[in-house]
Design a protein around this motif. Sequence first.
Motif, mmCIF file in Angstrom:
data_model
loop_
_atom_site.group_PDB
_atom_site.id
_atom_site.type_symbol
_atom_site.label_atom_id
_atom_site.label_comp_id
_atom_site.label_asym_id
_atom_site.label_seq_id
_atom_site.Cartn_x
_atom_site.Cartn_y
_atom_site.Cartn_z
ATOM 1 N N SER A 37 0.835 -1.193 0.000
ATOM 2 C CA SER A 37 0.000 0.000 0.000
ATOM 3 C C SER A 37 0.869 1.241 0.000
ATOM 4 O O SER A 37 2.013 1.240 0.452
ATOM 5 C CB SER A 37 -0.952 0.011 1.199
ATOM 6 N N HIS A 38 0.291 2.319 -0.516
ATOM 7 C CA HIS A 38 0.949 3.614 -0.606
ATOM 8 C C HIS A 38 -0.019 4.668 -0.083
ATOM 9 O O HIS A 38 -1.233 4.460 -0.065
ATOM 10 C CB HIS A 38 1.313 3.942 -2.054
ATOM 11 N N THR A 39 0.520 5.798 0.319
ATOM 12 C CA THR A 39 -0.311 6.898 0.795
ATOM 13 C C THR A 39 0.134 8.194 0.137
ATOM 14 O O THR A 39 1.161 8.260 -0.537
ATOM 15 C CB THR A 39 -0.241 7.056 2.328
ATOM 16 N N VAL A 40 -0.656 9.231 0.356
ATOM 17 C CA VAL A 40 -0.334 10.561 -0.152
ATOM 18 C C VAL A 40 -0.894 11.571 0.843
ATOM 19 O O VAL A 40 -1.952 11.350 1.435
ATOM 20 C CB VAL A 40 -0.932 10.775 -1.561
ATOM 21 N N ASP A 41 -0.166 12.661 1.051
ATOM 22 C CA ASP A 41 -0.659 13.769 1.862
ATOM 23 C C ASP A 41 -1.211 14.845 0.938
ATOM 24 O O ASP A 41 -0.513 15.325 0.040
ATOM 25 C CB ASP A 41 0.457 14.352 2.736
ATOM 26 N N LEU A 42 -2.446 15.216 1.144
ATOM 27 C CA LEU A 42 -3.091 16.211 0.284
ATOM 28 C C LEU A 42 -2.739 17.620 0.754
ATOM 29 O O LEU A 42 -2.796 17.913 1.953
ATOM 30 C CB LEU A 42 -4.604 16.012 0.305
ATOM 31 N N PRO A 43 -2.405 18.521 -0.177
ATOM 32 C CA PRO A 43 -1.988 19.871 0.223
ATOM 33 C C PRO A 43 -3.097 20.708 0.835
ATOM 34 O O PRO A 43 -2.817 21.703 1.503
ATOM 35 C CB PRO A 43 -1.490 20.492 -1.089
ATOM 36 N N GLY A 44 -4.354 20.322 0.643
ATOM 37 C CA GLY A 44 -5.438 21.068 1.256
ATOM 38 C C GLY A 44 -5.623 20.807 2.735
ATOM 39 O O GLY A 44 -6.430 21.480 3.386
ATOM 40 N N SER A 45 -4.869 19.843 3.285
ATOM 41 C CA SER A 45 -4.965 19.507 4.712
ATOM 42 C C SER A 45 -3.705 19.953 5.431
ATOM 43 O O SER A 45 -2.599 19.704 4.952
ATOM 44 C CB SER A 45 -5.145 17.996 4.898
ATOM 45 N N GLY A 46 -3.847 20.586 6.622
ATOM 46 C CA GLY A 46 -2.705 21.047 7.411
ATOM 47 C C GLY A 46 -2.007 19.889 8.083
ATOM 48 O O GLY A 46 -2.366 18.755 7.856
ATOM 49 N N PRO A 47 -1.001 20.127 8.941
ATOM 50 C CA PRO A 47 -0.545 21.436 9.421
ATOM 51 C C PRO A 47 0.287 22.204 8.399
ATOM 52 O O PRO A 47 0.519 23.399 8.562
ATOM 53 C CB PRO A 47 0.303 21.082 10.642
ATOM 54 N N GLN A 48 0.758 21.503 7.359
ATOM 55 C CA GLN A 48 1.445 22.218 6.292
ATOM 56 C C GLN A 48 0.476 22.552 5.154
ATOM 57 O O GLN A 48 0.892 22.810 4.031
ATOM 58 C CB GLN A 48 2.607 21.380 5.748
ATOM 59 N N GLY A 49 -0.799 22.525 5.449
ATOM 60 C CA GLY A 49 -1.811 22.777 4.434
ATOM 61 C C GLY A 49 -1.689 24.168 3.846
ATOM 62 O O GLY A 49 -1.286 25.110 4.516
ATOM 63 N N THR A 50 -2.026 24.277 2.588
ATOM 64 C CA THR A 50 -1.966 25.552 1.892
ATOM 65 C C THR A 50 -3.353 26.181 1.896
ATOM 66 O O THR A 50 -4.299 25.573 1.378
ATOM 67 C CB THR A 50 -1.491 25.347 0.443
ATOM 68 N N PRO A 51 -3.518 27.372 2.468
ATOM 69 C CA PRO A 51 -4.854 27.970 2.559
ATOM 70 C C PRO A 51 -5.553 28.130 1.223
ATOM 71 O O PRO A 51 -6.780 28.140 1.166
ATOM 72 C CB PRO A 51 -4.585 29.332 3.212
ATOM 73 N N THR A 52 -4.781 28.262 0.130
ATOM 74 C CA THR A 52 -5.386 28.456 -1.179
ATOM 75 C C THR A 52 -5.534 27.147 -1.957
ATOM 76 O O THR A 52 -6.046 27.146 -3.080
ATOM 77 C CB THR A 52 -4.553 29.433 -2.020
ATOM 78 N N ALA A 53 -5.086 26.026 -1.398
ATOM 79 C CA ALA A 53 -5.172 24.744 -2.109
ATOM 80 C C ALA A 53 -6.613 24.278 -2.183
ATOM 81 O O ALA A 53 -7.410 24.492 -1.257
ATOM 82 C CB ALA A 53 -4.318 23.689 -1.413
#
Length: 239
Positions: A37-53
Amino acid sequence: MPNAAARPSFLLVHGAWHRSTCWADLQDALAADGRESHTVDLPGSGPQGTPTAGVFDDAEAIAARLREIEGPVVVVGHSYGGIPVTEAAAGHAHVAHLVYLAAYMPAEGESLGSLHGRDASKGVDLEGLQPPVFEDPRASLYGDLPDDVAERALGRLVEQSRRSFQEPVTRAAWRTVPSTYVICEDDRALRPAMQTKMSANATHVERIGTGHSPFLAAPAELAALLGRIADTAVPGRHA
């Protein structure tokens, strides 16, 4: 039963307010059955989330991860994750199957907000991040978990970009890729009635007797279910 080499791997896509660490128990259960299995972190979720993502940024993160994975892949989207999966998986020939796990399953032009009857044109703020919208996240997201497991999960929740809830998809991968909708029968975050309505878009429907987060409540049971789905997936079966 297909041998391990012939089995598709999984790409696990988290939902809103989560990060890829939420999949750890399920990944362990899948690995115990010899499944990758593999995973991915979506940029729309913090704590490093991008407010404009938004949805398209999240979809590109998924597409980029798919390009890194060799061989057939079963893409599993949980909750909000179903939205960018629907956009991202279209056109990837090695995506063998889609699994919508208590997930949003939009058609073209639909967003998470529109599926809940919200009109983004009427003064909806698309900028910034927001915490979970549930009055009681413990009950809504983790109501069937032991207290210690729920507390750890609550401590890992992050903020989510508002834009991700309002951007509509432009493509619906489930139109050309076989799909299974897994209804969580005791879900208090995304009600089973709404899941059932969206599951009409899927090729197959399965049920699991958990709340919104079966990857924490019943990882072994969910791994077994995903394994059965993957073993019937037909790589390259695209319209």
